[in-house]
Write a protein that holds these residues in place. Structure first.
Motif, short mmCIF file in Angstrom:
data_model
loop_
_atom_site.label_atom_id
_atom_site.label_comp_id
_atom_site.label_asym_id
_atom_site.label_seq_id
_atom_site.Cartn_x
_atom_site.Cartn_y
_atom_site.Cartn_z
N TYR A 41 46.93 8.84 -4.44
CA TYR A 41 47.40 7.48 -4.60
C TYR A 41 48.56 7.48 -5.60
N GLN A 70 50.32 4.92 -8.44
CA GLN A 70 50.19 3.67 -9.18
C GLN A 70 51.49 3.40 -9.92
N PHE A 104 48.62 -0.06 -6.64
CA PHE A 104 48.21 1.22 -6.09
C PHE A 104 48.69 1.33 -4.65
N LEU A 113 52.44 6.93 -11.73
CA LEU A 113 51.27 7.76 -11.99
C LEU A 113 50.68 8.17 -10.65
N LEU A 150 47.67 9.77 -8.69
CA LEU A 150 46.25 9.97 -8.89
C LEU A 150 45.63 10.68 -7.70
N PRO A 195 42.79 12.69 -13.97
CA PRO A 195 43.51 11.98 -15.03
C PRO A 195 44.92 11.54 -14.61
N ARG A 199 51.76 11.88 -14.51
CA ARG A 199 52.75 10.82 -14.70
C ARG A 199 54.14 11.41 -14.48
N GLY A 201 45.51 6.10 -21.21
CA GLY A 201 46.24 7.29 -20.78
C GLY A 201 46.37 7.43 -19.28
N GLY A 202 45.59 6.63 -18.53
CA GLY A 202 45.72 6.64 -17.08
C GLY A 202 44.49 7.02 -16.30
N ARG A 203 43.55 7.74 -16.89
CA ARG A 203 42.39 8.18 -16.11
C ARG A 203 41.56 7.00 -15.63
N LEU A 204 41.23 7.02 -14.35
CA LEU A 204 40.36 6.01 -13.75
C LEU A 204 38.93 6.52 -13.77
N LEU A 210 41.00 3.45 -0.43
CA LEU A 210 40.67 2.30 -1.26
C LEU A 210 41.87 1.37 -1.39
N PHE A 246 43.14 -1.57 -3.90
CA PHE A 246 42.87 -2.01 -5.25
C PHE A 246 43.35 -3.44 -5.49
N GLY A 247 42.63 -4.12 -6.38
CA GLY A 247 43.14 -5.36 -6.91
C GLY A 247 44.16 -5.07 -7.99
#
Lengths: 113, 111
Positions: A35, A37, A43, A89, A91, A106, A109, B40-43, B99, B101-102
Motif C-alpha cells: 500500500y 500512504q 491509502f 510511506l 507499507l 513499519p 518512507r 513513525g508510521g508503523r500500523l 483493505l 481505509f478511512g
C-alpha cells in the motif's frame, strides 16, 4: 505484534532514479500486500501476491512500478523512474489468507527530490 | 466502490477521559480492522472485528454489520494513546481482499 520486516526505513531519490524497497512477511503468511500512504493519510492499494503469484494490481503498478515475491527471498517493490508524486510511506502487509487479518510492517518512507 | 468514513477527524482529550471513534462504510464488508498508527508510521492492528464486540485492555471495538458501522472506545485515555486511528474494510464477498481505509481520527491526549 507484527513481525513484518521492511527495509530500508527511509529512502531518498532524485527524480528519474530507481527506488527499491523490500519486505519480509510474517512466517506462514503466503499473502503479501503493498500500500502507499500519502501525506494526507490517503491509502492506495498497489499490488498483492499469494506466494509468488500476483493476485491483483492497479494500473499505476503496471506502468512504472514492479513488484515480486520470489521463493525464499524478500518481496520487493521497485519504482523504475521516481517522480515527486511518489513521495509517500510504502507499507507492506501480510496475512495467512486473502481475507484474514493483515499485519503491517513499519513502512519505507520514500522522498523523491 | 466501497467507502469508509471516520469521525471525528480529530479529538483532543485530557488524560483519563474516554474516547469514542466512529467508522461508517457504504456496503457490506467481510472484514473490518482497526489500526493505530505510530508517529513513525508503523500500523498496529488493534482489532480484527467484522462483527460483534471485542475487548483488549482499555479498548473495545463494536461492529454492527447490518448497520454498516463500527466504533472504537478507549477508556481512561493516556498520553501514549495519542496518534492516528484508522478503520479499514474489504470489499466483501467476491470482491478484492485489499483493505480500503478511512481518513483516520487523530487523537491527542494531554496530561
Amino acid at each position: 505484534n507484527s513481525k513484518v520486516i521492511q527495509t530500508p526505513r527511509y529512502l531518498v531519490k532524485g527524480q528519474g532514479q530507481k527506488a527499491k524497497m523490500r519486505c519480509i512477511p510474517e512466517k506462514g503468511h503466503p499473502v503479501v500486500f503493498w500500500y502507499q500512504q500519502n501525506k494526507n493519510n490517503e491509502f492506495k492499494f498497489l499490488i498483492n501476491f499469494q506466494n509468488q503469484e500476483v493476485l491483483q494490481q492497479i494500473d499505476m503498478t503496471e506502468k512504472r512500478f514492479s513488484a515480486e515475491c520470489p521463493s525464499n527471498s524478500p518481496c520487493s517493490l521497485e519504482i523504475q523512474s521516481s517522480e515527486a508524486g511518489d513521495s509517500a510511506l510504502y507499507l507492506c502487509a501480510s496475512s495467512r489468507l486473502g481475507y484474514a487479518e493483515q499485519f503491517f510492517g513499519p513502512g519505507t518512507r520514500l522522498t523523491v527530490l | 466502490g466501497q467507502q469508509v468514513q471516520q469521525s471525528p477527524a480529530s479529538l483532543v482529550l485530557q488524560e483519563g477521559e474516554n474516547a469514542e471513534l466512529q467508522c461508517n462504510f457504504s456496503s457490506t464488508a467481510t472484514r473490518l480492522q482497526w489500526f493505530y498508527q505510530h508517529p513513525g508510521g508503523r500500523l498496529v492492528s488493534l482489532f480484527y472485528n467484522p462483527s460483534g464486540t471485542k475487548h483488549t485492555g482499555r479498548l473495545t471495538s463494536t461492529t454492527v454489520t447490518n448497520e454498516r458501522r463500527s466504533s472504537l472506545h478507549i477508556s481512561s485515555s493516556q498520553t501514549t494513546d495519542s496518534g492516528t486511528y484508522f478503520c479499514a474494510i474489504d470489499q466483501g464477498q467476491g470482491g478484492s481482499a485489499k483493505l480500503i481505509f478511512g481518513e483516520g481520527t487523530k487523537l491527542t491526549v494531554s496530561s
